[in-house]
Design a protein around this motif. Sequence first.
Motif, PDB file in Angstrom:
ATOM      1  N   UNK A 172      38.394  19.908  77.895  1.00 39.04           N
ATOM      2  CA  UNK A 172      36.989  20.448  78.235  1.00 39.04           C
ATOM      3  C   UNK A 172      36.650  21.806  77.308  1.00 39.04           C
ATOM      4  N   UNK A 173      35.180  22.602  77.407  1.00 35.23           N
ATOM      5  CA  UNK A 173      34.823  23.849  76.682  1.00 35.23           C
ATOM      6  C   UNK A 173      33.938  24.750  78.526  1.00 35.23           C
ATOM      7  N   UNK A 174      34.793  25.638  78.638  1.00 38.85           N
ATOM      8  CA  UNK A 174      34.010  25.641  80.661  1.00 38.85           C
ATOM      9  C   UNK A 174      33.287  27.377  79.776  1.00 38.85           C
ATOM     10  N   UNK A 175      31.993  27.448  79.846  1.00 37.37           N
ATOM     11  CA  UNK A 175      31.225  28.592  79.717  1.00 37.37           C
ATOM     12  C   UNK A 175      30.578  28.882  81.030  1.00 37.37           C
ATOM     13  N   UNK A 176      30.764  30.479  81.724  1.00 38.30           N
ATOM     14  CA  UNK A 176      30.259  30.990  82.396  1.00 38.30           C
ATOM     15  C   UNK A 176      29.477  32.565  82.111  1.00 38.30           C
ATOM     16  N   UNK A 217      28.117  41.283  83.362  1.00 36.92           N
ATOM     17  CA  UNK A 217      29.567  42.301  83.597  1.00 36.92           C
ATOM     18  C   UNK A 217      30.549  41.422  84.753  1.00 36.92           C
ATOM     19  N   UNK A 218      30.084  40.708  85.839  1.00 38.05           N
ATOM     20  CA  UNK A 218      31.044  40.484  86.475  1.00 38.05           C
ATOM     21  C   UNK A 218      31.822  39.049  86.057  1.00 38.05           C
ATOM     22  N   UNK A 219      31.384  38.250  85.856  1.00 33.18           N
ATOM     23  CA  UNK A 219      32.163  36.893  84.975  1.00 33.18           C
ATOM     24  C   UNK A 219      31.282  36.851  83.780  1.00 33.18           C
ATOM     25  N   UNK A 220      32.070  36.714  82.730  1.00 29.06           N
ATOM     26  CA  UNK A 220      31.469  35.813  81.202  1.00 29.06           C
ATOM     27  C   UNK A 220      32.827  35.309  80.730  1.00 29.06           C
ATOM     28  N   UNK A 221      33.111  34.094  80.541  1.00 32.09           N
ATOM     29  CA  UNK A 221      34.164  33.546  79.146  1.00 32.09           C
ATOM     30  C   UNK A 221      33.818  32.291  78.520  1.00 32.09           C
ATOM     31  N   UNK A 258      35.299  34.569  73.307  1.00 30.03           N
ATOM     32  CA  UNK A 258      35.146  34.379  75.669  1.00 30.03           C
ATOM     33  C   UNK A 258      34.673  34.731  75.467  1.00 30.03           C
ATOM     34  N   UNK A 259      32.760  35.259  74.312  1.00 31.39           N
ATOM     35  CA  UNK A 259      31.833  35.346  74.626  1.00 31.39           C
ATOM     36  C   UNK A 259      30.851  33.610  75.071  1.00 31.39           C
TER      37      UNK A 259
END
Length: 328
Positions: free
Chosen positions: A226-230, A238-242, A90-91
């Motif tokens: 689809x690959x989704x990264x944020x 720290x707030x959003x990471x996927x 999930x990084x």
Amino acid sequence: MTFSNSKWAAVQGRILPLILALLLSLSILPGCSGESGVESSSPEGSAGIEQPAAEEEVAAPEAAGDGEAALDVSQLPGYTGSPYVVIADNVPGLTEADAEGVTESYSPLDALGRCGVAMAVVSPETMPTEERGSIGMVKPSGWHTVRYDDLVDGKYLYNRCHLLGYQLTGENANEENLITGTRYMNVEGMLPFENDVAEYVERTGGSVLMRVTPVFVGDELVARGVQMEALSLGDGGQGVSFNVYCYNVQPGVSIDYATGESWRSDQQGAALSSSQEMDYVLNTSSKKFHLPGCSSVDRMAEKNKQAYTGTRDDLLSQGYDPCGNCNP
């Protein structure tokens, strides 16, 4: 002492071979090596020593190319009921440096009319302030208008899926941001992650770097997913990471990704009950199973290839995962 020409020639005939033999034994002739086994420094040295190095040099670019290639769906688990799967723990493969100079970026359509990577720094400034308009004029690659009233929430199999959601960027009828995606992928797969980004931005007033990559196989017109990264900026994620892959599937429906054609699953052998025996090809190294016609089978090393006739359930119980390419 005076030698006649004939006598001098005779002496030369006896002495020169002795001198040549001596030079060879001392390994001082250029390009030669003696019995010591020392390698010549010349690039034309021993073929038995140089050849492995040449093979490594050939292999290295191939390995580098594989590493730089788009996400290989054949290496992902096949769809088994969850609309998405986590990638790389999930990084995301993003850093704050990637946000420099970026507001929004969309790839031009390729020769087949397919979208590429879309990327944006989502912030309060990018979010829309007006209602979304019509996008019906856009026909993404592989588009078909088809209904399965009893199988699809909303009746229509396909949506015009925004790579970067309208609620995040305000981009609407942008053909470089719209792909042919199932209702299931759009609502169950992508939307929850888009909502996470929107909620964070609205709550904190901060920014999120987001990248969405449609994953096509070969010349297929419909993406497999689809690959989704944020990554939220300013707080190290720290707030959003996927980092997730959302499957472009619809339960109860089979899709020909090459054309966008579809059919009810119970009409095709590839979607038969998981308890019915079928022919598969196993990769004993990666522990994945494939349909015999899968393109991944052609790339499989023969030593890892094994024909198998049995049920899908049996393979799952043996620790095998379905190929993400052919979705057996």
